[in-house]
Design a protein around this motif. Structure first.
Motif, PDB file in Angstrom:
ATOM      1  N   LEU A  66       0.829  -1.192   0.000  1.00 18.69           N
ATOM      2  CA  LEU A  66       0.000   0.000   0.000  1.00 18.69           C
ATOM      3  C   LEU A  66       0.869   1.249   0.000  1.00 18.69           C
ATOM      4  O   LEU A  66       1.958   1.255   0.553  1.00 18.69           O
ATOM      5  CB  LEU A  66      -0.880   0.024   1.256  1.00 18.69           C
ATOM      6  CG  LEU A  66      -1.880  -1.106   1.418  1.00 18.69           C
ATOM      7  CD1 LEU A  66      -2.543  -1.008   2.782  1.00 18.69           C
ATOM      8  CD2 LEU A  66      -2.916  -1.039   0.329  1.00 18.69           C
ATOM      9  N   THR A 104      -0.269   6.956   2.114  1.00 19.29           N
ATOM     10  CA  THR A 104      -1.564   7.572   2.424  1.00 19.29           C
ATOM     11  C   THR A 104      -2.653   6.523   2.561  1.00 19.29           C
ATOM     12  O   THR A 104      -3.502   6.626   3.437  1.00 19.29           O
ATOM     13  CB  THR A 104      -1.967   8.589   1.338  1.00 19.29           C
ATOM     14  OG1 THR A 104      -1.937   7.956   0.057  1.00 19.29           O
ATOM     15  CG2 THR A 104      -1.049   9.783   1.346  1.00 19.29           C
ATOM     16  N   ASN A 105      -2.634   5.495   1.725  1.00 16.94           N
ATOM     17  CA  ASN A 105      -3.621   4.423   1.844  1.00 16.94           C
ATOM     18  C   ASN A 105      -3.472   3.690   3.175  1.00 16.94           C
ATOM     19  O   ASN A 105      -4.451   3.327   3.811  1.00 16.94           O
ATOM     20  CB  ASN A 105      -3.493   3.434   0.694  1.00 16.94           C
ATOM     21  CG  ASN A 105      -3.892   4.034  -0.631  1.00 16.94           C
ATOM     22  OD1 ASN A 105      -4.559   5.058  -0.680  1.00 16.94           O
ATOM     23  ND2 ASN A 105      -3.469   3.410  -1.709  1.00 16.94           N
ATOM     24  N   GLN A 148      -4.855   5.913   5.943  1.00 14.91           N
ATOM     25  CA  GLN A 148      -6.317   5.946   5.904  1.00 14.91           C
ATOM     26  C   GLN A 148      -6.928   4.633   6.376  1.00 14.91           C
ATOM     27  O   GLN A 148      -8.042   4.606   6.890  1.00 14.91           O
ATOM     28  CB  GLN A 148      -6.808   6.259   4.488  1.00 14.91           C
ATOM     29  CG  GLN A 148      -6.532   7.688   4.078  1.00 14.91           C
ATOM     30  CD  GLN A 148      -6.824   7.929   2.600  1.00 14.91           C
ATOM     31  OE1 GLN A 148      -6.932   6.994   1.815  1.00 14.91           O
ATOM     32  NE2 GLN A 148      -6.926   9.196   2.233  1.00 14.91           N
ATOM     33  N   GLY A 149      -6.222   3.554   6.222  1.00 10.56           N
ATOM     34  CA  GLY A 149      -6.742   2.241   6.588  1.00 10.56           C
ATOM     35  C   GLY A 149      -6.685   1.946   8.073  1.00 10.56           C
ATOM     36  O   GLY A 149      -7.266   0.977   8.535  1.00 10.56           O
TER      37      GLY A 149
END
Length: 156
Positions: free
Chosen positions: A13, A16-17, A20-21
């Motif tokens: 990932l 940023t992903n 966010q997760g």
């Protein structure tokens, strides 16, 4: 499915992903994006000088830049009025810019390769020749011994 270096079907990932997760880390995302935007805006104002610098801290109205040496800090201090004006024009509301001399992250974690300096055979021969030609005085003796050890390590 767990990540494994041998299982290439699982794509990593982006940062940023990942932020966010995770609910706890997601709260950091606005601060990370803000610092990235400030770093980008500083680079636009001082492109040549700023490539060796990075944002160290941004507390309230004070910006602290990490610089690799005092010479660069002195050069950047001359640019503070222009930098303040430009950053404030972009809405950053900065009253003061400070500099902190600190080794950049990329250099701070660099490790020696473990390999010694590769000397060509002509250089080793020149050290050998010089060690034999130097007058064996008390002042020259440590240098002569050091050159002999160097030659022995390189040849042996």
């Amino acid at each position: 499915m767990r990540f494994s270096f041998t299982n290439r079907n699982y794509a990593p990932l982006e940062a940023t992903n990942f932020l966010q997760g995770n609910a706890t880390l997601a709260r950091l995302l606005p601060a990370v994006q803000r610092m990235a935007n400030l770093q980008r805006d500083c680079q636009e104002v001082l492109p040549a000088a700023f490539k060796h610098c990075e944002i160290f801290a941004f507390d309230g109205a004070e910006l602290t830049l990490a610089v690799p040496n005092t010479a660069l800090a002195a050069k950047l201090k001359q640019q503070v009025p222009a930098l303040l004006q430009t950053l404030n024009g972009k809405g950053w509301q900065i009253n003061n810019i400070r500099f902190r001399v600190q080794m950049p992250k990329g250099l701070a974690h660099a490790r020696p390769s473990g390999e010694g300096l590769k000397l060509p055979e002509t250089a080793v021969n020149s050290f050998d020749e010089l060690s034999q030609k130097l007058e064996p005085t008390a002042a020259n003796e440590p240098l002569i011994e050091a050159m002999k050890r160097l030659v022995a390590r390189r040849r042996g």
